[in-house]
Design an enzyme around this catalytic site. Sequence first.
Site, mmCIF file in Angstrom:
data_model
loop_
_atom_site.group_PDB
_atom_site.id
_atom_site.type_symbol
_atom_site.label_atom_id
_atom_site.label_comp_id
_atom_site.label_asym_id
_atom_site.label_seq_id
_atom_site.Cartn_x
_atom_site.Cartn_y
_atom_site.Cartn_z
ATOM 1 N N TYR A 58 36.740 33.971 67.265
ATOM 2 C CA TYR A 58 36.223 35.044 66.650
ATOM 3 C C TYR A 58 37.472 36.048 66.372
ATOM 4 O O TYR A 58 38.267 36.548 67.384
ATOM 5 C CB TYR A 58 35.137 35.747 67.191
ATOM 6 N N GLU A 60 37.272 38.942 63.957
ATOM 7 C CA GLU A 60 36.823 40.274 62.922
ATOM 8 C C GLU A 60 37.828 41.339 63.155
ATOM 9 O O GLU A 60 38.293 41.661 64.133
ATOM 10 C CB GLU A 60 35.368 40.835 63.352
ATOM 11 N N ASP A 204 41.814 36.410 37.507
ATOM 12 C CA ASP A 204 41.245 35.278 38.379
ATOM 13 C C ASP A 204 41.998 34.196 38.270
ATOM 14 O O ASP A 204 41.638 33.519 37.223
ATOM 15 C CB ASP A 204 39.700 35.306 38.187
ATOM 16 N N THR A 230 41.658 31.071 44.237
ATOM 17 C CA THR A 230 41.262 30.185 45.461
ATOM 18 C C THR A 230 42.520 29.408 45.664
ATOM 19 O O THR A 230 43.774 29.804 45.423
ATOM 20 C CB THR A 230 40.407 28.775 44.723
ATOM 21 N N LYS A 233 43.087 24.678 44.682
ATOM 22 C CA LYS A 233 42.986 23.798 43.026
ATOM 23 C C LYS A 233 44.345 23.485 43.016
ATOM 24 O O LYS A 233 45.247 22.785 43.999
ATOM 25 C CB LYS A 233 42.412 24.736 42.335
ATOM 26 N N ARG A 239 40.294 24.726 51.415
ATOM 27 C CA ARG A 239 39.186 25.305 50.625
ATOM 28 C C ARG A 239 39.240 26.955 50.763
ATOM 29 O O ARG A 239 38.816 27.322 52.127
ATOM 30 C CB ARG A 239 37.941 24.723 50.741
HETATM 31 C C1 LIG Z 1 36.820 27.760 41.410
HETATM 32 C C2 LIG Z 1 36.763 29.204 40.750
HETATM 33 C C3 LIG Z 1 36.302 30.102 41.530
HETATM 34 C C4 LIG Z 1 35.390 30.124 42.849
HETATM 35 O O1 LIG Z 1 35.867 29.289 43.595
HETATM 36 P P1 LIG Z 1 35.158 28.780 44.849
HETATM 37 O O2 LIG Z 1 36.009 28.645 46.103
HETATM 38 O O3 LIG Z 1 34.179 27.747 44.341
HETATM 39 O O4 LIG Z 1 34.070 30.092 45.098
HETATM 40 C C5 LIG Z 1 36.450 31.312 40.967
HETATM 41 N N1 LIG Z 1 36.568 31.677 39.729
HETATM 42 C C6 LIG Z 1 37.389 30.692 38.963
HETATM 43 C C7 LIG Z 1 37.913 31.094 37.644
HETATM 44 C C8 LIG Z 1 37.333 29.416 39.217
HETATM 45 O O5 LIG Z 1 37.542 28.506 38.542
#
Ligand SMILES: *Cc1c(COP(=O)(O)O)cnc(C)c1O
Length: 438
Positions: A58, A60, A204, A230, A233, A239
């Site tokens: 933990y 925080e 994003d 993220t 990807k 993740r």
């Molecule tokens: C994949 C994605 C997310 C969110 O990802 P998670 O980890 O699945 O919550 C947010 N914005 C865009 C544009 C994405 O492609």
Amino acid sequence: MTIKPVASTGLRDCDSEVFSAIRGEVLRENETLELIASENFVSQAVLEAAGGIMTNKYAEGYPGKRYYGGCEWVDEAENIARDRAKKLFNADYTNVQPHSGSQANMAVFFTFLQPGDTIMGLDLAHGGHLTHGSPVNFSGKLFNVISYQVEKDTGRVNFDKVVEQARQAKPKLIICGGSAYPRFIEFESFRTVADEVGAFLMADIAHPSGLVATGVHPSPWPYCHVVTSTTHKTLRGPRGGLILMGSDWENPWGIVAPKSGRTKNVSELLDSNVMPGIQGGPLMHIIAAKAVAFGEALMPEFQDYSKAIVANAKTMAEAFMKKDYYLISGGTDTHVILIDLTNKELSGKKAENRLEAAGITVNKNMVPYDKRSPMITSGIRIGTPAMTTRGMGVDEMVQIVDLIDSVIQAPDDELVTESVRNEVKEMCDQFPLYSELG
Ligand SMILES: *Cc1c(COP(=O)(O)O)cnc(C)c1O
């Protein structure tokens, strides 16, 4: 009876059910062609950190300012992750604690917005993300949403229209980036719109962040006020989520912190909106794995990898178009291809199912102005990050397009499905994956 120490036996011996599910997944990843644009295969080193004992801790708070004792080593891991993320993205500020990309977006919204404020994002059906204002998501429930779209003929954003919409709706935050936008994100044009209406600009970069980190995709700086991503990807980490700022600045609303009476910087507001705002304890094993992945992404080989992802996607795009497939925006700048199957007489859903039966994993996807529902769709989305990690190059991409085309031309022919599945298996055998997991 003697009670065994918890750590004494491995999964295989103590839980055969879960062991067998994981083993099945190892085999599936090994024996299929993974073309889901948001997926990738992490390194053995990332897996090790993500599966490691920091899951026990933990912590925080933030390094040096925790609410728990015993944080010496997790502090070290988080500091490494932060230093590497800043270097990788040429950023002044980062928060590596968001559990996912959605959490990163939530923390940013809560920092820059009040419930009821107006946000503007790319329409989900046009390549946006749930968290950019979908009515079924917190973003659509808590905020007033104006969506912009792409043009029917070009598949791209038309900035004359976006600025017109923005003038009318006066959003407080504009979001650029999406989940199925094959082209570079136009950071500079979006900033022009944001400045015109006095909005904050958030990018994003969940999808192209690995390409951004290596300069294969343009940088969001100096145009975006804040960037989310993220880590799993194109960045090929565990993740998780990430928040970045090119440079910190004093909060523009003159909010005075109740106790200190001090005006806070945006970085402090972001940190406190992640924890305690929306999260409790950080996932320290995942943060350690993020540190490993950022370290890998800083290596010169990762730039070669990113370039290969795009070269592979462009090759696939060309090969599809030669076979009379309609690609949204007429191609790609990135790792993503979005195909409209309307001229192929099968839905995205059926294409996904039949390709899966042949050992090829893609996802059905809405295409702009889609007449079918999100559960059926008229399109499929394809991406090259995972197969490029496996070591496949342009020759294999052409071969994969041939295989996909065979299935789509004869979706109900079991013999075709069978023969494609055999070819897929042969290709996979040539590019082994996780052989150490046996
Ligand atoms: C994949 C994605 C997310 C969110 O990802 P998670 O980890 O699945 O919550 C947010 N914005 C865009 C544009 C994405 O492609």
